[in-house]
Design a protein around this motif. Structure first.
Motif, PDB file in Angstrom:
ATOM      1  N   ARG A  53       0.823  -1.191   0.000  1.00 58.94           N
ATOM      2  CA  ARG A  53       0.000   0.000   0.000  1.00 58.94           C
ATOM      3  C   ARG A  53       0.863   1.248   0.000  1.00 58.94           C
ATOM      4  O   ARG A  53       1.991   1.235   0.489  1.00 58.94           O
ATOM      5  N   ARG A  54       0.323   2.307  -0.565  1.00 58.71           N
ATOM      6  CA  ARG A  54       1.076   3.555  -0.644  1.00 58.71           C
ATOM      7  C   ARG A  54       1.281   4.156   0.733  1.00 58.71           C
ATOM      8  O   ARG A  54       0.351   4.282   1.526  1.00 58.71           O
ATOM      9  N   ILE A  55       2.517   4.520   1.032  1.00 57.97           N
ATOM     10  CA  ILE A  55       2.873   5.081   2.333  1.00 57.97           C
ATOM     11  C   ILE A  55       2.302   6.491   2.478  1.00 57.97           C
ATOM     12  O   ILE A  55       2.333   7.277   1.538  1.00 57.97           O
TER      13      ILE A  55
ATOM     14  N   PHE B  28      -1.334   4.178   8.705  1.00 57.98           N
ATOM     15  CA  PHE B  28       0.000   4.320   8.134  1.00 57.98           C
ATOM     16  C   PHE B  28       0.047   4.285   6.609  1.00 57.98           C
ATOM     17  O   PHE B  28       1.101   4.486   6.017  1.00 57.98           O
ATOM     18  N   SER B  29      -1.067   3.974   5.946  1.00 60.47           N
ATOM     19  CA  SER B  29      -1.024   3.853   4.494  1.00 60.47           C
ATOM     20  C   SER B  29      -2.404   4.089   3.905  1.00 60.47           C
ATOM     21  O   SER B  29      -3.406   4.122   4.612  1.00 60.47           O
ATOM     22  N   ASP B  30      -2.435   4.274   2.586  1.00 61.90           N
ATOM     23  CA  ASP B  30      -3.682   4.520   1.864  1.00 61.90           C
ATOM     24  C   ASP B  30      -3.984   3.338   0.949  1.00 61.90           C
ATOM     25  O   ASP B  30      -3.081   2.653   0.488  1.00 61.90           O
ATOM     26  N   HIS B  31      -5.274   3.137   0.688  1.00 63.42           N
ATOM     27  CA  HIS B  31      -5.649   2.086  -0.258  1.00 63.42           C
ATOM     28  C   HIS B  31      -6.055   2.678  -1.614  1.00 63.42           C
ATOM     29  O   HIS B  31      -6.580   1.990  -2.465  1.00 63.42           O
ATOM     30  N   ILE B  32      -5.787   3.946  -1.806  1.00 56.13           N
ATOM     31  CA  ILE B  32      -6.153   4.586  -3.069  1.00 56.13           C
ATOM     32  C   ILE B  32      -5.409   3.919  -4.219  1.00 56.13           C
ATOM     33  O   ILE B  32      -5.930   3.712  -5.302  1.00 56.13           O
TER      34      ILE B  32
ATOM     35  N   MET C 123      -1.880   1.013  -5.091  1.00 57.50           N
ATOM     36  CA  MET C 123      -0.835   0.132  -4.583  1.00 57.50           C
ATOM     37  C   MET C 123       0.464   0.467  -5.298  1.00 57.50           C
ATOM     38  O   MET C 123       0.476   1.048  -6.379  1.00 57.50           O
ATOM     39  N   VAL C 124       1.580   0.101  -4.677  1.00 57.29           N
ATOM     40  CA  VAL C 124       2.889   0.267  -5.301  1.00 57.29           C
ATOM     41  C   VAL C 124       3.345  -1.091  -5.782  1.00 57.29           C
ATOM     42  O   VAL C 124       3.341  -2.068  -5.031  1.00 57.29           O
TER      43      VAL C 124
END
Length: 370
Positions: A174-176, A231-235, A237-238
């Motif tokens: 997930r994106r930080i 701590f992260s977003d689900h908008i 993924m990396v």
């Protein structure tokens, strides 16, 4: 001044303890939230006990009795807790990645090291007094000094490896967000304080370690109370492969069960019931709760609640477009949210605009078309 300082610390200790208890009861299938709650309770209890003890004997400023450097007991206590806390970035960025085998693999070096250290203290117990760094080299041939140096190096390097593992080794995460950078910053601060605490003990470092630990615990307990995954977003993924990193909108390849869950929710919209839970979904699909939870986490969600809220947000957007005459409050309750604050926070975090702004944009676009 000593009593005032300890009273402030004790207040923070109790806040950490209470917030940890609340997190444990609210965690559901969000295991990072559950484990953070357990850690917060443990730290709150330990620090409260210690500070209450100080308050009963302190009249002005406490006097501390510092032992020699490279103290095995202190290093082992740090080593045990540090290797658990540094798992949170991996658990937050890659939900579902940490199964029992992987957790055991990560914690195996600390388990072996701690066992060796405890056995040495229990069966040998010979400790060479070291009160300055200059005394290490002359005593390097002593078994306990070599062991203490090895434990110290491992207690620094192992947490660093676990901390960076997710962004180096896993394919998708997930994106930080800024909270994760703050979390990692705190961990590096702790590492620096720990190194000083182990090699150059003094009253300032002792107090700095304690106040930093409790502020760290309280801060992120509050964040966990507000968010399912702070701590992260689900908008997005990396995606990381062959050292080439890119942003991808789609989650990892879904499990067949997750496709079944998606289809069922889109057809029936059961989440419009504010009390809808994973037990209801498992009963409807005739599946085990654990299997449903793991299928959801495989897609990068922290747990059932975060996934359901994402579905509710999408449904809100659909209803807003189809029912422009309805108020935002009506739409919010219609899609299953019971808390206005939770709805606003989730919507703004996911789409970058407030719900009211989104509705205004929809209204303005419709006027332009007319």
């Amino acid at each position: 001044m000593g009593i005032l300082h300890l009273s402030i610390e004790l207040t923070l200790d109790l806040i950490a303890l209470i917030s940890g208890i609340i997190l444990i009861f609210r965690a559901k299938d969000n295991y990072p939230k559950l484990y953070w709650g357990i850690i917060a309770v443990g730290i709150g209890l330990m620090f409260s006990w210690e500070n209450i003890g100080w308050l009963t004997i302190v009249t002005d400023t406490p006097e501390y009795n510092f032992t020699d450097l490279l103290n095995i007991e202190k290093m082992l206590k740090w080593y045990a807790l540090a290797n658990i806390v540094v798992l949170f970035p991996t658990a937050s960025l890659s939900p579902g990645y940490l199964n029992h085998f992987r957790i055991f693999t990560f914690l195996l070096p600390p388990i072996i090291t701690i066992t060796v250290g405890i056995c040495y203290l229990g069966f040998n117990g010979v400790i060479t007094p070291i009160y300055s760094l200059n005394e290490i080299i002359p005593n390097i041939n002593n078994t306990d000094v070599r062991l203490r140096i090895c434990i110290f190096l491992l207690s620094v390097l192992t947490p660093l490896f676990i901390l960076t593992h997710t962004m180096i080794c896993t394919k998708t995460y997930r994106r930080i967000n800024k909270n994760m950078y703050l979390f990692i910053g705190f961990l590096f601060l702790f590492l620096g304080i720990y190194i000083l605490f182990t090699l150059n003990i003094n009253e300032f470092i002792f107090n700095l370690f304690g106040i930093t630990a409790i502020v760290f615990t309280v801060l992120f307990s509050i964040l966990y109370l507000r968010y399912e995954n702070p701590f992260s977003d689900h908008i997005s993924m990396v995606y990381n492969t062959n050292k080439k990193i890119s942003q991808v909108e789609n989650s990892p390849q879904p499990l067949p069960l997750f496709s079944t869950i998606e289809t069922y929710l889109k057809e029936h919209h059961p989440y419009t019931d504010r009390l809808y839970n994973i037990k209801d979904l498992a009963k409807s699909l005739n599946e085990k709760e654990h299997d449903i939870s793991m299928a959801i986490k495989n897609q990068g969600f922290s747990g059932f609640r975060e996934y359901i809220n994402c579905n509710r947000l999408e449904y809100f957007r659909q209803l807003a477009v189809e029912n422009p005459e309805k108020s935002m409050k009506e739409l919010m309750f219609a899609c299953g949210f019971s808390s206005r604050a939770t709805f606003y926070r989730n919507f703004s975090d996911k789409y970058g605009v407030s719900p009211s702004k989104f509705i205004d944009n929809q209204y303005n676009n419709k006027e332009v078309l007319i």
